[in-house]
Design an enzyme around this catalytic site. Structure first.
Site, PDB file in Angstrom:
ATOM      1  N   ASP A 184     -78.313  -9.842 -14.483  1.00  0.00           N
ATOM      2  CA  ASP A 184     -78.396 -10.982 -15.379  1.00  0.00           C
ATOM      3  C   ASP A 184     -78.490 -12.295 -14.595  1.00  0.00           C
ATOM      4  O   ASP A 184     -77.921 -12.444 -13.513  1.00  0.00           O
ATOM      5  CB  ASP A 184     -77.152 -11.022 -16.274  1.00  0.00           C
ATOM      6  CG  ASP A 184     -77.129 -12.230 -17.172  1.00  0.00           C
ATOM      7  OD1 ASP A 184     -77.898 -12.243 -18.152  1.00  0.00           O
ATOM      8  OD2 ASP A 184     -76.370 -13.176 -16.885  1.00  0.00           O
ATOM      9  N   TRP A 205     -40.387  -9.375 -13.444  1.00  0.00           N
ATOM     10  CA  TRP A 205     -41.508 -10.316 -13.438  1.00  0.00           C
ATOM     11  C   TRP A 205     -41.192 -11.582 -12.639  1.00  0.00           C
ATOM     12  O   TRP A 205     -41.754 -12.648 -12.882  1.00  0.00           O
ATOM     13  CB  TRP A 205     -41.957 -10.665 -14.862  1.00  0.00           C
ATOM     14  CG  TRP A 205     -42.434  -9.444 -15.591  1.00  0.00           C
ATOM     15  CD1 TRP A 205     -41.751  -8.713 -16.500  1.00  0.00           C
ATOM     16  CD2 TRP A 205     -43.709  -8.802 -15.431  1.00  0.00           C
ATOM     17  NE1 TRP A 205     -42.496  -7.643 -16.928  1.00  0.00           N
ATOM     18  CE2 TRP A 205     -43.716  -7.675 -16.289  1.00  0.00           C
ATOM     19  CE3 TRP A 205     -44.846  -9.067 -14.660  1.00  0.00           C
ATOM     20  CZ2 TRP A 205     -44.800  -6.810 -16.383  1.00  0.00           C
ATOM     21  CZ3 TRP A 205     -45.931  -8.212 -14.762  1.00  0.00           C
ATOM     22  CH2 TRP A 205     -45.906  -7.100 -15.616  1.00  0.00           C
ATOM     23  N   LYS A 257     -48.703  -7.897 -11.805  1.00  0.00           N
ATOM     24  CA  LYS A 257     -49.509  -9.063 -11.461  1.00  0.00           C
ATOM     25  C   LYS A 257     -49.189  -9.466 -10.034  1.00  0.00           C
ATOM     26  O   LYS A 257     -48.325  -8.869  -9.375  1.00  0.00           O
ATOM     27  CB  LYS A 257     -49.191 -10.243 -12.388  1.00  0.00           C
ATOM     28  CG  LYS A 257     -49.778 -10.162 -13.772  1.00  0.00           C
ATOM     29  CD  LYS A 257     -49.496 -11.473 -14.511  1.00  0.00           C
ATOM     30  CE  LYS A 257     -50.153 -11.473 -15.866  1.00  0.00           C
ATOM     31  NZ  LYS A 257     -49.930 -12.762 -16.578  1.00  0.00           N
ATOM     32  N   GLU A 296     -83.625  -9.838 -14.577  1.00  0.00           N
ATOM     33  CA  GLU A 296     -83.712 -10.715 -15.738  1.00  0.00           C
ATOM     34  C   GLU A 296     -83.916 -12.134 -15.214  1.00  0.00           C
ATOM     35  O   GLU A 296     -82.979 -12.786 -14.765  1.00  0.00           O
ATOM     36  CB  GLU A 296     -82.435 -10.608 -16.583  1.00  0.00           C
ATOM     37  CG  GLU A 296     -82.539 -11.290 -17.933  1.00  0.00           C
ATOM     38  CD  GLU A 296     -81.726 -12.571 -18.044  1.00  0.00           C
ATOM     39  OE1 GLU A 296     -81.562 -13.051 -19.175  1.00  0.00           O
ATOM     40  OE2 GLU A 296     -81.273 -13.112 -17.013  1.00  0.00           O
TER      41      GLU A 296
END
Length: 680
Positions: A338, A92, A124, A392
């Site tokens: 949305d 990491w 990551k 919407e």
């Protein structure tokens, strides 16, 4: 003998050639030409295809290339100077062996051997920019998981040995009225915990099918770090939320729905993004403006989120590619877009009433956002012609659900959001004995003819904490103490009766579709409140109490039966195939309203205490059969009407001048439906 001889109330429904739009013709034309020019430019640069342009998810992220038998990772980060993949193999930490190479056009890339990554590996990015650095999730990550102990989100390699084998490769939806059941996978169980895709498929989907709905609108599918956001604060746009299960389990759920003839619609959030930096795409490369507007325009103060810059080609590529992935990878059948009001108005429409056409054609409209929405509709319908898009929008912006060929934005439907708001306002501010039925009729039926609309009495918006469901407003505290069928209180009779009448008149006047939120059909007694610090992280209100629906001693059971038969009535008679809803009678003092649609007559007596015998009003001449009534004992009513009774119109030429009249018994707080069996 009572007579209601008011005749018709004219509808305010407007034609597409709306004279009110004439003063804004130049603005409408310029916007249309700008959007058309953008689409032509993108197609010209991409082999004549928007789909070819929408390749962000295919180009960026981690991919295994079979032809090279190796992995490749790419990322787009204009402000970044270095990018590293960090994982268990690097402890990491940053490592030169996992550093990406900077290419042209702000691209970073590196190829890795086949052995470098395995299925379910976690990783990551460490992104470095001038003056700073930070851990990030890849912008095109398709799988993101949260550590149960640390609560940290991490990208996960998803490369199973065998891909999901679809049982239904090409789903062709049944030719039926569009009846949508709005759902949330996590809160669908009765248990006080987060439900899964698999549990939804096996335990909830059968309930929806049994209820008669033929489409599910699934909320909160895109990955979002905060569960209580109801999925609105999206972090990883290309990843299905892992808190509900695996991609294969979501695909299995969709496959099972298709097998039962049920469309799967997805709530797509492209109006904003979560402002989290480590989990999301905010400040991915150290700047606020990689995907979003710079400065205050890029921040939504009410939603505490980031606002996309739809004028950037890279943002268009990102969002259009996102649509393409959900269609092609997951076989989604439709999107509910949305927050369109927030997208197309620079002030996000906050605090505005939108009472004039001038509100839609000022300088504060984000034409780039309109362009994106038009491109989105063009893309998804090119990929899948049967695809459904729903807008919407609370502003009432004209033409959102008008065809592209007629200068509209291209949505197939728009939600009639004002109807649910009107019901709440009515229940909050006016006693039902004082409801003005002509105003109610106007709110239910005023729609633009060129746009198909979907009506609903309430959705998840009315069920979230801070608001109340219709049943809670009708019953108050009695919803917990007075729902037993042996309870004969006026509060219970009123609540149960009006709940049925509200839903029936809403669906009977709906334009082209109807929506219900999970559990509201049987009057679910509680609001939706997700676990958070305020409620000591309890799931008590983030669940659905299905056991109430199946207890025959409770009125919840009767309301469920009513809704099931109401849905069956609409489907059996293909109610929405005829858009003409013709008012026959409205009488404010008697609180009676009647209308005709598709050879059916709907009559509502909203009076709180008076029943009427021999109540007369104009109707098309013929023989009618009583096919549905809310007073049926199995629906929790009093059983005051004779089942399957036939009625004949009476011709009156003396007193009222050549009129055909129906004469009916109308019990208090009751709705009835008559079907024309034979014309005279």
């Amino acid at each position: 003998m009572k007579k209601c001889l008011n005749g018709h109330l004219s509808s305010d429904t407007e034609n597409f050639n709306d004279p009110g739009l004439v003063p804004y013709a130049a603005t409408i034309s310029s916007r249309r030409l700008r959007i058309k020019a953008l689409e032509e430019k993108l197609k010209k640069e991409n082999n004549g295809s928007l789909s070819y342009f929408a390749n962000y998810h295919e180009m960026f992220g981690l991919h295994f290339e079979n032809e090279n038998d190796s992995w490749v990772f790419r990322e787009w980060a204009p402000n970044a100077t270095e990018i590293y993949i960090v994982c268990e193999k690097t402890s990491w930490q940053t490592s030169k062996d996992f550093a990406l190479e900077r290419k042209e056009n702000h691209l970073f890339e590196r190829r890795f051997s086949k052995q470098t990554f395995s299925h379910k590996d976690l990783f990551k990015l460490k992104v470095v920019w001038p003056g700073g650095e930070g851990e990030r999730i890849p912008t095109a990550a398709t799988r993101v998981v949260q550590d149960a102990r640390t609560l940290i989100f991490t990208a996960q390699v998803w490369h199973p040995e065998t891909h999901y084998q679809w049982k239904i490769n090409r789903f062709l939806p049944p030719d039926e009225p569009l009846l949508i059941y709005e759902t949330h996978v996590g809160m669908a169980l009765e248990d006080g915990r987060i439900g899964t895709y698999a549990e939804f498929e096996h335990h909830i989907l059968p309930k929806i099918i049994d209820a008669g709905y033929n489409a599910i609108q699934v909320m909160a599918i895109q990955e979002h770090p905060y569960y209580a956001s109801f999925g609105y604060h999206v972090s990883s746009f290309f990843a299905a939320s892992s808190r509900f299960g695996t991609p294969e389990e979501l695909k299995s759920l969709i496959d099972a729905a298709h097998k039962s003839g049920v469309r799967v619609l997805m709530d797509i959030i492209h109006s904003h993004a979560v402002n989290n930096e480590v989990e999301g795409i905010a400040k991915f490369d150290g700047t606020c403006y990689q995907f979003f507007h710079n400065g205050p325009k890029g921040y939504h103060r009410q939603w505490d989120s980031m606002c996309f810059d739809y004028g950037k080609p890279e943002v268009l590529k990102f969002l259009l590619s996102n649509l393409k992935l959900w269609i092609e990878e997951y076989k989604i059948d439709g999107f509910r877009f949305d927050g369109i009001t927030s997208m197309i108005f620079e002030d996000h429409g906050l605090g505005r009433a939108f009472t004039s056409y001038a509100d839609y054609y000022g300088d504060d409209v984000d034409v780039d956002a309109l362009s994106y929405l038009t491109l989105a509709n063009s893309l998804v319908h090119d990929i899948q012609p049967e695809f459904i898009t729903i807008a919407e929008d609370v502003s009432g912006y004209p033409g959102l659900a008008a065809p592209l060929s007629k200068g509209g934005t291209g949505f197939d439907y728009r939600y009639a959001m004002g109807i649910a708001d009107f019901w709440i306002k009515l229940l909050k501010e006016v006693k039902d004995e004082h409801w003005h039925l002509a105003t109610l009729w106007h709110e239910l039926t005023t729609k633009r003819k060129e746009e198909k609309t979907i009506s609903y009495a309430e959705s998840h918006d009315q069920a979230l904490v801070g608001d109340k469901t219709l049943m809670m407003r009708l019953m108050g505290g009695h919803i917990y103490t007075s729902m037993q069928k042996n309870n004969d209180s006026i509060e219970t009779f009123r609540g149960v009766a009006l709940h049925k009448m509200i839903r029936l008149i809403t669906i009977a006047t709906a334009g082209s579709g109807y929506l219900n939120f999970m559990g509201n059909e049987f009057g679910h007694p509680e609001w939706v409140d997700f676990p958070c610090e305020r409620n000591n992280f309890s799931h008590h209100y983030a669940r659905r109490q299905w056991s109430l629906k199946y207890d025959p001693d409770l009125y919840f059971y009767s309301l469920s039966e009513f809704d099931q038969q109401m849905i069956k009535l609409v489907k059996t008679n293909d109610l929405f195939s005829c858009s003409d809803v013709r008012l026959l009678c409205v009488h404010e003092d008697d609180k009676v309203i009647a209308f005709e649609r598709n050879n059916m007559v709907f009559v509502f007596n909203f009076h709180p205490s008076l029943s009427f015998s021999d109540y007369m009003f104009d109707a098309p001449p013929g023989e009618y059969k009583l096919v549905f009534n809310s007073d049926d004992i199995r629906f929790g009513g009093k059983g005051r009407l004779k089942k399957d009774q036939h009625h004949f119109t009476l011709f009156d030429s003396d007193r009222f001048g050549k009129r055909n009249l129906l004469s009916l018994y109308l019990p208090t707080r009751t709705a009835i439906v008559l079907k024309l069996k034979k014309r005279q």
